[in-house]
Design a protein around this motif. Structure first.
Motif, mmCIF file in Angstrom:
data_model
loop_
_atom_site.group_PDB
_atom_site.id
_atom_site.type_symbol
_atom_site.label_atom_id
_atom_site.label_comp_id
_atom_site.label_asym_id
_atom_site.label_seq_id
_atom_site.Cartn_x
_atom_site.Cartn_y
_atom_site.Cartn_z
ATOM 1 N N VAL A 1 0.859 -1.188 0.000
ATOM 2 C CA VAL A 1 0.000 0.000 0.000
ATOM 3 C C VAL A 1 0.892 1.232 0.000
ATOM 4 N N ASN B 1 -7.124 4.085 -3.285
ATOM 5 C CA ASN B 1 -6.248 2.921 -3.281
ATOM 6 C C ASN B 1 -6.143 2.215 -1.934
ATOM 7 N N ALA B 2 -5.974 2.936 -0.851
ATOM 8 C CA ALA B 2 -5.828 2.300 0.459
ATOM 9 C C ALA B 2 -7.118 1.574 0.842
ATOM 10 N N ALA C 1 -7.309 -1.569 -1.136
ATOM 11 C CA ALA C 1 -6.414 -2.580 -0.567
ATOM 12 C C ALA C 1 -7.081 -3.277 0.605
ATOM 13 N N TYR C 2 -7.726 -2.491 1.464
ATOM 14 C CA TYR C 2 -8.444 -3.081 2.598
ATOM 15 C C TYR C 2 -9.555 -4.005 2.110
ATOM 16 N N PHE D 1 3.089 -1.192 4.227
ATOM 17 C CA PHE D 1 2.755 0.200 3.956
ATOM 18 C C PHE D 1 4.051 0.949 3.661
ATOM 19 N N GLY E 1 1.733 5.585 1.926
ATOM 20 C CA GLY E 1 0.910 4.554 2.546
ATOM 21 C C GLY E 1 1.186 4.377 4.028
ATOM 22 N N ASN F 1 -1.319 5.342 6.804
ATOM 23 C CA ASN F 1 -2.380 4.435 7.248
ATOM 24 C C ASN F 1 -2.141 3.933 8.662
ATOM 25 N N TRP G 1 -8.281 -1.561 9.464
ATOM 26 C CA TRP G 1 -7.004 -2.268 9.363
ATOM 27 C C TRP G 1 -6.718 -3.033 10.654
ATOM 28 N N GLN H 1 0.027 -4.265 -5.611
ATOM 29 C CA GLN H 1 0.277 -2.909 -5.128
ATOM 30 C C GLN H 1 -0.957 -2.048 -5.307
ATOM 31 N N PHE H 2 -1.241 -1.289 -4.282
ATOM 32 C CA PHE H 2 -2.373 -0.354 -4.306
ATOM 33 C C PHE H 2 -1.857 1.052 -4.086
#
Length: 129
Positions: free
Chosen positions: A8, A17-18, A21-22, A40, A44, A47, A65, A128-129
């Motif tokens: 991330v 994006n984050a 990813a979650y 991360f 990222g 986060n 998260w 990858q995000f």
């Protein structure tokens, strides 16, 4: 079943994006896939900051998260050098630098890039995000 490492590189609220990813990680563990870890990096790392305050009408990604990690034993790894550049440190790193403040706490952990290499090596896929 497949195993994944997620990378991330986006801050929690600057892009989608984050959150994507979650959602991917959550869907993967629900489908009985293995998420070996979430790394991360760059922006990222934000986060992992416990200084985030999420408005009540928005999705609380920080707590999401944490819950994902605790319920599914998914390591949340934050690159120490990228995080430090952004003012994010763990309690241990803060003591080493004589800075009394820290904003990274469990289940997020401060790690180096070598840990990303280990994650990638132990996974079927890197996303990858």
């Amino acid at each position: 079943m497949s195993s994944f490492t997620l990378l991330v590189t986006s801050a929690p609220f600057s892009q989608q994006n984050a959150y994507s990813a979650y959602r991917f990680a959550h869907a993967a563990v629900q489908s009985k896939h293995k998420v070996n870890g979430i790394f991360f990096y760059q922006s990222g790392t934000i986060n992992g900051s416990n200084l985030q305050v999420t408005p009540s009408d928005e999705f609380d990604l920080f707590n999401a998260w944490q819950t994902l990690s605790q319920q599914h034993n998914v390591p949340l790894m934050v690159c120490v050098s990228a995080a430090t550049k952004r003012g994010i440190t763990s309690a241990e790193d803060a003591q080493d630098s004589d800075t009394p403040h820290f904003s990274l706490s469990a289940p997020f952990e401060s790690v180096g890039l070598g840990d990303l290499a280990i994650l990638i090596n132990s996974s079927d896929r890197l996303i990858q995000f």
